[in-house]
Scaffold this active site. Structure first.
Site, PDB file in Angstrom:
ATOM      1  CG  HIS A 193       9.621   2.058  12.394  1.00  0.00           C
ATOM      2  ND1 HIS A 193       9.824   0.698  12.342  1.00  0.00           N
ATOM      3  CD2 HIS A 193       9.397   2.360  13.708  1.00  0.00           C
ATOM      4  CE1 HIS A 193       9.729   0.196  13.562  1.00  0.00           C
ATOM      5  NE2 HIS A 193       9.478   1.178  14.406  1.00  0.00           N
TER       6      HIS A 193
ATOM      7  CB  SER B  17      -0.957   0.001   1.201  1.00  0.00           C
ATOM      8  OG  SER B  17      -0.251   0.067   2.424  1.00  0.00           O
ATOM      9  CG  ASN B  18       3.497   2.783   2.987  1.00  0.00           C
ATOM     10  OD1 ASN B  18       2.966   3.884   3.099  1.00  0.00           O
ATOM     11  ND2 ASN B  18       3.645   1.964   4.019  1.00  0.00           N
TER      12      ASN B  18
ATOM     13  CB  VAL C   5      17.216  -1.831  13.542  1.00  0.00           C
ATOM     14  CG1 VAL C   5      15.716  -1.845  13.226  1.00  0.00           C
ATOM     15  CG2 VAL C   5      17.896  -3.039  12.904  1.00  0.00           C
ATOM     16  CG  ASP C   6      13.412   0.870  12.825  1.00  0.00           C
ATOM     17  OD1 ASP C   6      13.359   1.018  11.595  1.00  0.00           O
ATOM     18  OD2 ASP C   6      12.852  -0.072  13.417  1.00  0.00           O
TER      19      ASP C   6
ATOM     20  CG  ASN D 266      12.378   1.831   6.938  1.00  0.00           C
ATOM     21  OD1 ASN D 266      11.747   1.086   6.189  1.00  0.00           O
ATOM     22  ND2 ASN D 266      12.367   1.672   8.262  1.00  0.00           N
TER      23      ASN D 266
ATOM     24  NE  ARG E  72      14.909 -10.829   5.115  1.00  0.00           N
ATOM     25  CZ  ARG E  72      14.866 -11.883   5.931  1.00  0.00           C
ATOM     26  NH1 ARG E  72      13.712 -12.240   6.474  1.00  0.00           N
ATOM     27  NH2 ARG E  72      15.966 -12.535   6.216  1.00  0.00           N
TER      28      ARG E  72
ATOM     29  NE  ARG F  22      19.974 -10.615   9.062  1.00  0.00           N
ATOM     30  CZ  ARG F  22      18.655 -10.570   9.177  1.00  0.00           C
ATOM     31  NH1 ARG F  22      17.954  -9.947   8.245  1.00  0.00           N
ATOM     32  NH2 ARG F  22      18.041 -11.133  10.193  1.00  0.00           N
TER      33      ARG F  22
END
Length: 231
Positions: free
Chosen positions: A152, A56-57, A187-188, A150, A134, A108
């Site tokens: 979030h 949807s994004n 991450v984030d 990204n 991922r 990865r």
């Protein structure tokens, strides 16, 4: 605080979310005159989108481009789940879609090497992780330094990582939301570009809160890409 503006679609100081009468707050605030600045830019941003699920994004970015709210082109979609509906969305928009199934890679770094190679083959300039489930490695970050965005579903730095909405509900906080940020190895934790705050209502469930946060994601992701292009 950015002093910019954007289309009425994104013109939200206190705006009603699509799935509820509760207001949301987006920062930096965005309103109309920025449209001409964005669309009059000489270069069209070449986007590569990474997605794992429904998409949807991805659709929100594609529609922003189609309706001339964002001066960009999606050069390629990369998805990692064979059954992800996002591939159908790309097909419907005549956008190339490449399946890179993470299960086919032992490390990865190997997956990220394949991703970087594919993005480079399509001459991608900005990478957008739109529901990419991922964790990226230094391989991809080095291939596109400060060029990976990204989305979030929390107000970072709160509730990093997976199950962010569940974390917010369990914590008892009264406000959560979503964040668009640059990707870093932690991450984030990269530089925040835009956020939207969403109240948590007493009757909220995971489904209802997710729906309202997702509505805000669809607003701020295209706008944040435009903000990024100002830098």
């Amino acid at each position: 605080m950015y002093n910019i503006s954007f289309l009425p679609t994104f013109a939200i100081a206190m705006e009603t979310a699509a799935f509820s009468s509760t207001p949301s707050l987006i920062s930096p605030s965005i309103n109309k005159p920025f449209l001409s600045q964005e669309l009059n830019r000489g270069n069209v941003a070449k986007l590569g989108i990474l997605a794992s699920g429904d998409g949807s994004n991805f659709e929100a970015v594609a529609q922003a481009i189609q309706t001339r709210q964002l001066n960009a082109k999606i050069e390629v979609l990369i998805y990692n789940n064979p059954d992800a509906y996002v591939a159908k969305r790309a097909e419907n928009s005549n956008i190339p879609a490449v399946l890179l199934n993470h299960r086919d890679y032992t490390q990865r770094e190997d997956l990220d090497t394949a991703i970087a190679k594919t993005l480079q083959q399509y001459n991608v300039e900005i990478v957008v992780m739109a529901g990419w489930m991922r964790i990226v490695t230094q391989v991809l970050i080095d291939a596109f330094p400060d060029k990976i965005i990204n989305i979030h579903p929390s107000l970072l730095p709160s509730f990093k990582g997976s199950r962010a909405i569940e974390q917010a509900l369990a914590s008892g906080v009264k406000i959560t939301g979503c964040t668009v940020h640059l990707v870093s190895l932690e991450v984030d934790s990269g530089k925040i570009l835009m956020q939207s705050a969403v109240p948590i209502l007493p009757e909220d469930t995971l489904k209802t809160l997710h729906s309202r946060i997702q509505a805000e994601e669809h607003k701020i992701l295209p706008a944040a890409i435009a903000i990024y292009r100002l830098h």
